[in-house]
Scaffold this motif. Sequence first.
Motif, mmCIF file in Angstrom:
data_model
loop_
_atom_site.group_PDB
_atom_site.id
_atom_site.type_symbol
_atom_site.label_atom_id
_atom_site.label_comp_id
_atom_site.label_asym_id
_atom_site.label_seq_id
_atom_site.Cartn_x
_atom_site.Cartn_y
_atom_site.Cartn_z
ATOM 1 N N ARG A 29 107.899 -22.695 42.104
ATOM 2 C CA ARG A 29 107.013 -23.165 40.911
ATOM 3 C C ARG A 29 105.782 -23.054 41.268
ATOM 4 N N ILE A 30 105.340 -23.584 42.755
ATOM 5 C CA ILE A 30 104.376 -23.571 42.691
ATOM 6 C C ILE A 30 104.106 -22.844 42.963
ATOM 7 N N LEU A 31 104.455 -21.781 43.720
ATOM 8 C CA LEU A 31 104.086 -20.111 43.662
ATOM 9 C C LEU A 31 103.664 -19.733 42.779
ATOM 10 N N ASP A 32 104.337 -19.255 42.198
ATOM 11 C CA ASP A 32 104.638 -18.933 40.430
ATOM 12 C C ASP A 32 102.431 -19.791 40.162
ATOM 13 N N GLU A 33 102.540 -20.679 40.128
ATOM 14 C CA GLU A 33 101.129 -21.933 39.510
ATOM 15 C C GLU A 33 99.490 -21.407 40.317
ATOM 16 N N VAL A 34 100.140 -20.953 41.918
ATOM 17 C CA VAL A 34 98.567 -20.473 42.681
ATOM 18 C C VAL A 34 98.787 -19.116 42.089
ATOM 19 N N ALA A 35 99.663 -18.135 42.282
ATOM 20 C CA ALA A 35 98.815 -16.429 41.060
ATOM 21 C C ALA A 35 98.656 -16.944 40.004
ATOM 22 N N ALA A 36 99.448 -17.814 39.650
ATOM 23 C CA ALA A 36 98.530 -17.779 37.844
ATOM 24 C C ALA A 36 97.126 -17.984 38.119
ATOM 25 N N GLU A 37 96.577 -19.168 39.288
ATOM 26 C CA GLU A 37 94.947 -19.391 39.603
ATOM 27 C C GLU A 37 94.418 -17.981 40.291
ATOM 28 N N GLY A 38 94.320 -16.568 40.897
ATOM 29 C CA GLY A 38 93.890 -16.169 40.978
ATOM 30 C C GLY A 38 94.370 -15.641 42.170
ATOM 31 N N VAL A 39 95.373 -16.222 43.280
ATOM 32 C CA VAL A 39 95.997 -15.933 43.812
ATOM 33 C C VAL A 39 97.260 -14.664 45.101
ATOM 34 N N THR A 40 97.086 -13.742 45.325
ATOM 35 C CA THR A 40 98.431 -13.022 45.585
ATOM 36 C C THR A 40 98.944 -13.574 46.326
ATOM 37 N N VAL A 41 100.261 -13.350 45.974
ATOM 38 C CA VAL A 41 101.600 -14.121 46.936
ATOM 39 C C VAL A 41 102.509 -13.253 47.051
ATOM 40 N N VAL A 42 102.728 -13.206 48.762
ATOM 41 C CA VAL A 42 104.507 -12.136 48.338
ATOM 42 C C VAL A 42 104.606 -12.945 49.797
ATOM 43 N N GLN A 43 105.934 -12.658 49.418
ATOM 44 C CA GLN A 43 107.515 -13.932 50.044
ATOM 45 C C GLN A 43 107.996 -13.070 50.259
ATOM 46 N N ALA A 44 109.130 -13.582 51.575
ATOM 47 C CA ALA A 44 109.743 -12.135 51.846
ATOM 48 C C ALA A 44 111.189 -14.042 50.918
ATOM 49 N N THR A 45 112.017 -13.491 50.582
ATOM 50 C CA THR A 45 112.875 -14.147 49.933
ATOM 51 C C THR A 45 114.732 -13.947 49.816
ATOM 52 N N HIS A 46 115.852 -14.575 49.345
ATOM 53 C CA HIS A 46 117.137 -13.951 49.468
ATOM 54 C C HIS A 46 117.460 -14.309 48.633
ATOM 55 N N ASP A 47 116.073 -15.003 47.461
ATOM 56 C CA ASP A 47 116.832 -16.336 46.534
ATOM 57 C C ASP A 47 116.748 -15.588 45.089
ATOM 58 N N ILE A 48 117.629 -15.460 44.663
ATOM 59 C CA ILE A 48 117.523 -14.379 43.445
ATOM 60 C C ILE A 48 116.944 -14.972 42.151
ATOM 61 N N THR A 49 117.230 -15.927 42.220
ATOM 62 C CA THR A 49 115.887 -17.163 41.333
ATOM 63 C C THR A 49 114.891 -16.660 41.522
ATOM 64 N N ALA A 50 114.158 -16.844 42.310
ATOM 65 C CA ALA A 50 112.448 -16.851 42.812
ATOM 66 C C ALA A 50 111.923 -15.234 43.118
ATOM 67 N N ALA A 51 113.267 -14.133 42.925
ATOM 68 C CA ALA A 51 112.724 -12.332 42.482
ATOM 69 C C ALA A 51 113.087 -12.366 41.320
ATOM 70 N N ARG A 52 113.590 -13.001 40.534
ATOM 71 C CA ARG A 52 113.903 -12.535 39.087
ATOM 72 C C ARG A 52 112.652 -13.011 38.048
#
Length: 238
Positions: A177-200
Motif C-alpha cells: 500500500r505504501i509503495l502504491d501511495e509513493v508512486a501516486a505521488e510521483g515516484v517510479t517504483v520497481v520492486q522484485a517480488t514473489h508476492d502475487i498479490t502485490a504483482a497483481r
Amino acid sequence: MTGPEQVPQVSLRGVSAGYARTVVLSQLDLDIPPLTVTAVMGPNGSGKSTLLGLLAGVIPATSGTVVHRTGVRPAFVVQRSAVTDALPLTAREAVAMGRWGRLGPFRRPSSEDRRAVESSMERLDVADLAERQLGELSGGQRQRVLVAQGLAQGADLLLLDEPAGALDNSARETITRILDEVAAEGVTVVQATHDITAARRAGHCLLLDGGRVVAAGPPPEILEGTERERLPQPFARR
Ligand code: ADP
Ligand code: MG
C-alpha cells in the motif's frame, strides 16, 4: 511519446550484465514506465537482483544502452540480509543514512534532511521505534525501516529487492500500500517480488527467467492471460 508520463523512467536496449565470470542478463530490451509500480518476478536465480543493481547503477552494463529519464540518483533498498540485520544502528540512524548521498562537505544534516528522515519514518509507521537498535526489531519493523531509508533519499526512482520477503500478510500488505501511495505521488517504483498479490496490483510487470525477459506488460495479461502456461511455479497456480 508526448507527455512526461510516456517517457520511460529507464530504457534498456540490448543490455547485457553480470559478474566477473558470469553473464546473467543477456540482451535485455525493456522500459520501466514512469510514476507507477513495476513488479519484477521470476524464479530464484532468474536475475531480479542483478536487474535492480543495473537499474541502480551499481552493476555496469557490459553491452547495450541504459537511458534514465532524469539524472537523479536512484534509491536502492537491497535484499534483507544478515548484514543489514546486524548493523549496530538505531532505526533513526539507519533511515538517516538515506540522506548521506546528499550531505554537504561537512556532512551535517540540514533541517530538510531531518524533515525527510522524520517524515519517512512516520510514513512507514516506525517513528516510535526511532531509538531502538535495528537488531532488536522484528523482521517486519526492520524491513519498514529499510524502506523508510530508501524513501528518505527523495529519489524519483525507488528500487526495492524483495521488500516484503519473509513478512507476514499484513506487513506485506502495508508495504504494498505504501509503495502504491509513493508512486501516486510521483515516484517510479520497481520492486522484485514473489508476492502475487502485490504483482497483481502493480502498474507493470516484468517476468524474468534465465536472465531474459519472458513477459512484460500489464499484470492481468502477464499473470492471468495467455502467458499463464509460461509462468514458473508458483505463479502458474492460483
Ligand atoms: P534473483 O534475484 O532472481 O534470485 P540474481 O540476480 O541474484 O537472481 O542471480 C542471477 C544469477 O547471478 C544467479 O545465477 C546467481 O548465482 C548469479 N549471481 C548473483 N550474484 C552474483 C555475484 N555476486 N557473483 C557471481 N554470480 C552472481
Ligand atoms: Mg534476488
